[in-house]
Design a protein around this motif. Structure first.
Motif, short mmCIF file in Angstrom:
data_model
loop_
_atom_site.label_atom_id
_atom_site.label_comp_id
_atom_site.label_asym_id
_atom_site.label_seq_id
_atom_site.Cartn_x
_atom_site.Cartn_y
_atom_site.Cartn_z
N GLY A 1 2.06 -29.38 -22.11
CA GLY A 1 3.27 -29.61 -21.33
C GLY A 1 3.78 -28.41 -20.57
N ASP A 2 3.13 -27.25 -20.68
CA ASP A 2 3.66 -26.05 -20.05
C ASP A 2 2.70 -25.39 -19.06
OD1 ASP A 2 1.97 -25.27 -22.09
OD2 ASP A 2 3.53 -24.29 -23.27
N ALA A 3 1.83 -26.19 -18.44
CA ALA A 3 0.87 -25.66 -17.46
C ALA A 3 1.58 -25.02 -16.28
CB ALA A 3 -0.07 -26.77 -16.98
N GLU A 4 2.66 -25.61 -15.81
CA GLU A 4 3.37 -25.04 -14.67
C GLU A 4 3.96 -23.67 -15.01
OE1 GLU A 4 6.86 -26.05 -11.38
OE2 GLU A 4 6.47 -27.49 -12.99
N GLU A 5 4.56 -23.54 -16.17
CA GLU A 5 5.12 -22.25 -16.61
C GLU A 5 4.02 -21.19 -16.66
OE1 GLU A 5 7.34 -20.14 -20.44
OE2 GLU A 5 6.76 -22.26 -20.58
N ALA A 6 2.88 -21.55 -17.25
CA ALA A 6 1.77 -20.60 -17.34
C ALA A 6 1.28 -20.20 -15.96
CB ALA A 6 0.63 -21.22 -18.16
N ALA A 7 1.06 -21.16 -15.08
CA ALA A 7 0.56 -20.86 -13.73
C ALA A 7 1.54 -19.96 -12.98
CB ALA A 7 0.32 -22.16 -12.97
N ARG A 8 2.81 -20.23 -13.11
CA ARG A 8 3.81 -19.39 -12.42
C ARG A 8 3.82 -17.97 -12.99
NH1 ARG A 8 5.98 -22.27 -8.66
NH2 ARG A 8 6.35 -24.49 -8.89
N PHE A 9 3.64 -17.84 -14.30
CA PHE A 9 3.55 -16.51 -14.90
C PHE A 9 2.33 -15.77 -14.36
CE2 PHE A 9 1.65 -13.81 -18.21
CZ PHE A 9 2.62 -12.82 -18.26
N TYR A 10 1.17 -16.41 -14.37
CA TYR A 10 -0.04 -15.75 -13.87
C TYR A 10 0.15 -15.31 -12.42
CZ TYR A 10 -1.99 -18.18 -17.95
OH TYR A 10 -2.23 -18.67 -19.21
N ALA A 11 0.77 -16.16 -11.61
CA ALA A 11 1.00 -15.82 -10.20
C ALA A 11 1.95 -14.64 -10.04
CB ALA A 11 1.53 -17.04 -9.44
N SER A 12 2.84 -14.45 -11.00
CA SER A 12 3.78 -13.32 -10.92
C SER A 12 3.15 -12.00 -11.36
CB SER A 12 5.02 -13.61 -11.78
OG SER A 12 4.74 -13.45 -13.17
N VAL A 13 2.01 -12.07 -12.07
CA VAL A 13 1.41 -10.88 -12.65
C VAL A 13 0.15 -10.41 -11.90
CG1 VAL A 13 0.25 -9.96 -14.72
CG2 VAL A 13 2.32 -11.36 -14.95
N PHE A 14 -0.73 -11.33 -11.57
CA PHE A 14 -2.05 -10.96 -11.07
C PHE A 14 -2.17 -11.14 -9.56
CE2 PHE A 14 -2.68 -12.31 -15.49
CZ PHE A 14 -3.24 -11.15 -16.01
N PRO A 15 -2.89 -10.22 -8.90
CA PRO A 15 -3.11 -10.37 -7.46
C PRO A 15 -4.04 -11.55 -7.18
CG PRO A 15 -4.46 -8.58 -8.31
CD PRO A 15 -3.57 -9.05 -9.44
N ASP A 16 -3.99 -12.04 -5.94
CA ASP A 16 -4.84 -13.15 -5.51
C ASP A 16 -4.70 -14.34 -6.46
OD1 ASP A 16 -6.61 -14.47 -3.85
OD2 ASP A 16 -8.39 -13.65 -4.82
N THR A 17 -3.46 -14.56 -6.90
CA THR A 17 -3.14 -15.65 -7.82
C THR A 17 -2.00 -16.46 -7.23
OG1 THR A 17 -3.88 -14.34 -9.70
CG2 THR A 17 -2.44 -16.20 -10.19
N SER A 18 -2.12 -17.77 -7.31
CA SER A 18 -1.09 -18.62 -6.71
C SER A 18 -1.00 -19.96 -7.44
CB SER A 18 -1.41 -18.88 -5.23
OG SER A 18 -2.69 -19.49 -5.11
N VAL A 19 0.17 -20.58 -7.29
CA VAL A 19 0.35 -21.97 -7.73
C VAL A 19 0.17 -22.80 -6.47
CG1 VAL A 19 1.95 -23.65 -8.73
CG2 VAL A 19 1.96 -21.26 -9.54
N ASP A 20 -0.84 -23.66 -6.48
CA ASP A 20 -1.24 -24.35 -5.26
C ASP A 20 -0.70 -25.77 -5.16
OD1 ASP A 20 -2.76 -22.02 -4.58
OD2 ASP A 20 -4.30 -22.72 -5.98
N ALA A 21 -0.53 -26.46 -6.27
CA ALA A 21 0.00 -27.84 -6.25
C ALA A 21 0.49 -28.22 -7.64
CB ALA A 21 -1.07 -28.83 -5.79
N ILE A 22 1.57 -28.96 -7.64
CA ILE A 22 2.12 -29.54 -8.87
C ILE A 22 1.97 -31.05 -8.72
CG2 ILE A 22 4.17 -29.80 -10.32
CD1 ILE A 22 3.26 -26.86 -10.02
N ASN A 23 1.27 -31.68 -9.64
CA ASN A 23 1.01 -33.12 -9.54
C ASN A 23 1.68 -33.85 -10.70
OD1 ASN A 23 -0.91 -32.78 -7.30
ND2 ASN A 23 -2.10 -31.70 -8.85
N ARG A 24 2.40 -34.91 -10.35
CA ARG A 24 3.17 -35.66 -11.34
C ARG A 24 2.47 -36.96 -11.72
NH1 ARG A 24 7.65 -33.05 -12.35
NH2 ARG A 24 8.33 -31.49 -10.83
N ALA A 25 2.66 -37.36 -12.96
CA ALA A 25 2.03 -38.58 -13.47
C ALA A 25 2.57 -39.81 -12.74
CB ALA A 25 2.26 -38.71 -14.96
#
Length: 162
Positions: free
Chosen positions: A15-39
């Motif tokens: 349930g926390d994939a978005e939180e993880a992806a946003r954290f990675y994007a805030s820390v690592f270069p060439d990292t981004s959140v590209d799409a959020i898909n809802r059920a």
């Protein structure tokens, strides 16, 4: 609609994939959140409208975070290995992961708060332990085996020792 990557790393989250992806994007270069898909409807681990997948890129690697419940956990069988150029870069990534609820491990490994393993590996270490000078490689390897976060100066000192 853009063409998906031929090969994407799919990572299972509770349930926390978005939180993880946003954290990675805030820390690592060439990292981004590209799409959020809802059920589009209810499913075993959630309900209609919940974030079901997150498309993100980690240092150029396409990933998909799948919010699929708590049936599976990450382990060290999969890790991201991050090559760093110096102690400052090593410290920045290591500290970001640890200070955000992560855990230290041995030999440059750490685990983020979602359970994903990371190897924060200075290039000097990789070069040393793969050196054709087997005595130098052994000294560097033995130094690494005593560390959690890699100490670049200690690896360089081990390489210089005779």
């Amino acid at each position: 609609m853009s063409m998906p990557a031929k090969n994407t790393v799919c990572l299972w989250f509770n349930g926390d994939a978005e939180e993880a992806a946003r954290f990675y994007a805030s820390v690592f270069p060439d990292t981004s959140v590209d799409a959020i898909n809802r059920a589009p409807g209810d499913y075993p681990a959630g309900k209609e409208g919940d974030v079901i997948t997150v498309e993100f890129t980690v240092m150029g690697i396409p990933c998909l975070g799948l919010n699929a419940g708590d049936a599976f956990r990450h382990d060290e069988a999969f890790s991201f290995q991050v090559a760093t150029q110096d102690q400052e870069e090593t410290d920045r990534y290591w500290n970001a992961i640890i200070e955000n609820g992560g855990q230290e491990s041995a030999c440059g490994w750490c685990k983020d708060k979602w359970g994903l393993s990371w190897q924060i590996t200075p290039v000097v270490l990789t070069q040393a332990i793969t050196s054709p000078d087997r005595a130098l490689a052994k000294r560097a390897f033995e130094a690494m085996m005593t560390m959690h976060k890699i100490d670049v100066a200690a690896i360089e000192a081990a390489c210089s020792a005779e």
